[in-house]
Design a protein around this motif. Sequence first.
Motif, PDB file in Angstrom:
ATOM      1  N   ASP A  37       0.871  -1.181   0.000  1.00  0.00           N
ATOM      2  CA  ASP A  37       0.000   0.000   0.000  1.00  0.00           C
ATOM      3  C   ASP A  37       0.906   1.228   0.000  1.00  0.00           C
ATOM      4  O   ASP A  37       1.636   1.456   0.968  1.00  0.00           O
ATOM      5  CB  ASP A  37      -0.923  -0.017   1.216  1.00  0.00           C
ATOM      6  N   LEU A  38       0.843   2.001  -1.086  1.00  0.00           N
ATOM      7  CA  LEU A  38       1.729   3.144  -1.262  1.00  0.00           C
ATOM      8  C   LEU A  38       1.069   4.413  -0.756  1.00  0.00           C
ATOM      9  O   LEU A  38      -0.160   4.566  -0.817  1.00  0.00           O
ATOM     10  CB  LEU A  38       2.086   3.305  -2.727  1.00  0.00           C
ATOM     11  N   ALA A  39       1.914   5.332  -0.300  1.00  0.00           N
ATOM     12  CA  ALA A  39       1.428   6.672   0.046  1.00  0.00           C
ATOM     13  C   ALA A  39       0.865   7.289  -1.220  1.00  0.00           C
ATOM     14  O   ALA A  39       1.402   7.059  -2.316  1.00  0.00           O
ATOM     15  CB  ALA A  39       2.559   7.495   0.620  1.00  0.00           C
ATOM     16  N   ALA A  40      -0.192   8.048  -1.108  1.00  0.00           N
ATOM     17  CA  ALA A  40      -0.825   8.654  -2.287  1.00  0.00           C
ATOM     18  C   ALA A  40       0.208   9.433  -3.089  1.00  0.00           C
ATOM     19  O   ALA A  40       1.019  10.155  -2.541  1.00  0.00           O
ATOM     20  CB  ALA A  40      -1.967   9.558  -1.857  1.00  0.00           C
ATOM     21  N   GLY A  41       0.148   9.219  -4.396  1.00  0.00           N
ATOM     22  CA  GLY A  41       1.142   9.871  -5.248  1.00  0.00           C
ATOM     23  C   GLY A  41       0.471  10.737  -6.237  1.00  0.00           C
ATOM     24  O   GLY A  41       0.944  11.426  -7.019  1.00  0.00           O
TER      25      GLY A  41
END
Length: 139
Positions: free
Chosen positions: A135-139
């Motif tokens: 789960d990636l930080a919003a980009g």
Amino acid sequence: MPMPRSRKYRVITGLERVNNRITRWALRRGLAPNAFALLETTGRRSGLPRHTPVGNGLVGDVFWLVAAHGRQADYVRNLIADPVVRVKVGGRWRAGRAVVLPGDDVAARSRSLPHQWDAAIGRLMATRPLTVRIDLAAG
């Protein structure tokens, strides 16, 4: 207790070491094809950053990967010990948190990844495939 490593695992990982060095070098310089990404984990013993080339499984703000050798892979052991990771995809780093999904259908997941030729090679090489969601930080 470590899992015994099969003959297939030893042969495949021997070949992967050479390929990973070349791919890692290309990814660090922005020269690798878009089908690849660079995963940064923290070494479970050393505490140092470790970089592993992986297939590009970016879908929105989730990065999917099928670890061909599952928990035998050092990078999987690292992200289990410390799930805070970074992924360099499309030339930029993104922070994220990894989650191992042992109950996921790895064959179906592999077929859903964006770069099918790379996923197909991964399925051929796999010894104990395991799905990892980042789960990636919003980009």
